[in-house]
Design a protein around this motif. Structure first.
Motif, PDB file in Angstrom:
ATOM      1  N   ALA A  33       0.815  -1.217   0.000  1.00  0.00           N
ATOM      2  CA  ALA A  33       0.000   0.000   0.000  1.00  0.00           C
ATOM      3  C   ALA A  33       0.850   1.268   0.000  1.00  0.00           C
ATOM      4  O   ALA A  33       0.386   2.326  -0.432  1.00  0.00           O
ATOM      5  CB  ALA A  33      -0.928  -0.004   1.215  1.00  0.00           C
ATOM      6  N   SER A  34       2.094   1.189   0.465  1.00  0.00           N
ATOM      7  CA  SER A  34       2.959   2.368   0.564  1.00  0.00           C
ATOM      8  C   SER A  34       3.774   2.647  -0.686  1.00  0.00           C
ATOM      9  O   SER A  34       4.295   3.744  -0.839  1.00  0.00           O
ATOM     10  CB  SER A  34       3.924   2.208   1.743  1.00  0.00           C
ATOM     11  OG  SER A  34       3.229   2.095   2.945  1.00  0.00           O
ATOM     12  N   VAL A  35       3.910   1.672  -1.549  1.00  0.00           N
ATOM     13  CA  VAL A  35       4.820   1.802  -2.693  1.00  0.00           C
ATOM     14  C   VAL A  35       4.496   3.025  -3.554  1.00  0.00           C
ATOM     15  O   VAL A  35       5.383   3.812  -3.879  1.00  0.00           O
ATOM     16  CB  VAL A  35       4.831   0.515  -3.545  1.00  0.00           C
ATOM     17  CG1 VAL A  35       5.602   0.715  -4.838  1.00  0.00           C
ATOM     18  CG2 VAL A  35       5.426  -0.631  -2.749  1.00  0.00           C
ATOM     19  N   SER A  36       3.250   3.239  -3.912  1.00  0.00           N
ATOM     20  CA  SER A  36       2.925   4.358  -4.800  1.00  0.00           C
ATOM     21  C   SER A  36       3.153   5.700  -4.115  1.00  0.00           C
ATOM     22  O   SER A  36       3.636   6.643  -4.741  1.00  0.00           O
ATOM     23  CB  SER A  36       1.498   4.252  -5.333  1.00  0.00           C
ATOM     24  OG  SER A  36       0.566   4.396  -4.282  1.00  0.00           O
ATOM     25  N   LYS A  37       2.844   5.806  -2.820  1.00  0.00           N
ATOM     26  CA  LYS A  37       3.086   7.063  -2.104  1.00  0.00           C
ATOM     27  C   LYS A  37       4.576   7.363  -2.039  1.00  0.00           C
ATOM     28  O   LYS A  37       5.005   8.497  -2.247  1.00  0.00           O
ATOM     29  CB  LYS A  37       2.501   6.998  -0.694  1.00  0.00           C
ATOM     30  CG  LYS A  37       2.713   8.271   0.079  1.00  0.00           C
ATOM     31  CD  LYS A  37       2.190   8.183   1.491  1.00  0.00           C
ATOM     32  CE  LYS A  37       2.485   9.495   2.195  1.00  0.00           C
ATOM     33  NZ  LYS A  37       2.461   9.394   3.625  1.00  0.00           N
ATOM     34  N   VAL A  38       5.369   6.342  -1.744  1.00  0.00           N
ATOM     35  CA  VAL A  38       6.819   6.514  -1.677  1.00  0.00           C
ATOM     36  C   VAL A  38       7.366   6.928  -3.042  1.00  0.00           C
ATOM     37  O   VAL A  38       8.198   7.831  -3.142  1.00  0.00           O
ATOM     38  CB  VAL A  38       7.503   5.233  -1.154  1.00  0.00           C
ATOM     39  CG1 VAL A  38       9.004   5.267  -1.361  1.00  0.00           C
ATOM     40  CG2 VAL A  38       7.167   5.035   0.320  1.00  0.00           C
ATOM     41  N   GLU A  39       6.898   6.304  -4.097  1.00  0.00           N
ATOM     42  CA  GLU A  39       7.350   6.655  -5.449  1.00  0.00           C
ATOM     43  C   GLU A  39       6.996   8.096  -5.806  1.00  0.00           C
ATOM     44  O   GLU A  39       7.807   8.813  -6.373  1.00  0.00           O
ATOM     45  CB  GLU A  39       6.762   5.694  -6.480  1.00  0.00           C
ATOM     46  CG  GLU A  39       7.500   4.382  -6.563  1.00  0.00           C
ATOM     47  CD  GLU A  39       8.955   4.547  -6.974  1.00  0.00           C
ATOM     48  OE1 GLU A  39       9.250   5.237  -7.973  1.00  0.00           O
ATOM     49  OE2 GLU A  39       9.817   3.978  -6.283  1.00  0.00           O
ATOM     50  N   THR A  40       5.789   8.526  -5.468  1.00  0.00           N
ATOM     51  CA  THR A  40       5.359   9.900  -5.758  1.00  0.00           C
ATOM     52  C   THR A  40       6.247  10.902  -5.030  1.00  0.00           C
ATOM     53  O   THR A  40       6.701  11.889  -5.614  1.00  0.00           O
ATOM     54  CB  THR A  40       3.881  10.097  -5.360  1.00  0.00           C
ATOM     55  OG1 THR A  40       3.091   9.193  -6.131  1.00  0.00           O
ATOM     56  CG2 THR A  40       3.424  11.517  -5.594  1.00  0.00           C
ATOM     57  N   THR A  41       6.498  10.643  -3.752  1.00  0.00           N
ATOM     58  CA  THR A  41       7.358  11.544  -2.980  1.00  0.00           C
ATOM     59  C   THR A  41       8.779  11.524  -3.519  1.00  0.00           C
ATOM     60  O   THR A  41       9.408  12.575  -3.676  1.00  0.00           O
ATOM     61  CB  THR A  41       7.331  11.170  -1.492  1.00  0.00           C
ATOM     62  OG1 THR A  41       5.980  11.222  -1.028  1.00  0.00           O
ATOM     63  CG2 THR A  41       8.180  12.122  -0.662  1.00  0.00           C
TER      64      THR A  41
END
Length: 138
Positions: free
Chosen positions: A28-36
């Motif tokens: 669930a965190s992968v896309s948020k981490v990538e965006t940041t």
């Protein structure tokens, strides 16, 4: 050697991030981490420790909110001082962005928790999931 990362370092930074034994990314965190990470690569800096021609660790701050976004060392290079050398650079980026203090979160009972406590970070609370919120004056 410590230096600012380039876009060519991005694959290895991802490898280091995914190789860690603690604080592994949830799906669930992968896309948020990538965006940041995308924003930081375009607007700020990742700091990397390069040894033997390869990135072995990195630190990165998010100057939008005063957080240490990441401090990760490849497991083969743990315990050699990379984190202690890299973290001040990310903190300096936050100070230069106008912050008087930095914050970060990490899991309880981890090596990271011990590292931050030993290096002068103060626990200021806990998130709902139990993660410790640390703060350090810059």
């Amino acid at each position: 050697m410590i230096r600012k990362a380039t876009s060519a370092d991005r694959p290895r930074i991802s490898e280091v991030r995914l190789a860690v034994r603690e604080n592994q990314l949830s799906a669930a965190s992968v896309s948020k981490v990538e965006t940041t990470a995308n924003w930081i690569f375009e607007n700020a800096a990742f700091w990397v420790w390069e040894e033997a021609g390869t990135v072995q660790g990195f630190s990165v701050a998010d100057p939008r909110d005063g957080t240490i976004f990441g401090l990760f060392v490849h497991p083969d290079f743990e315990g050699r001082g990379l984190g202690r050398a890299l973290l001040p650079l990310a903190c300096e980026d936050l100070r230069a962005a106008g912050f008087a203090a930095a914050t970060l979160t990490t899991g309880p009972g981890t090596r990271a928790e011990r590292f931050y406590r030993t290096n002068g970070w103060e626990e200021i609370g806990r998130k709902d999931d139990g993660e410790i919120i640390f703060r350090k004056s810059l």
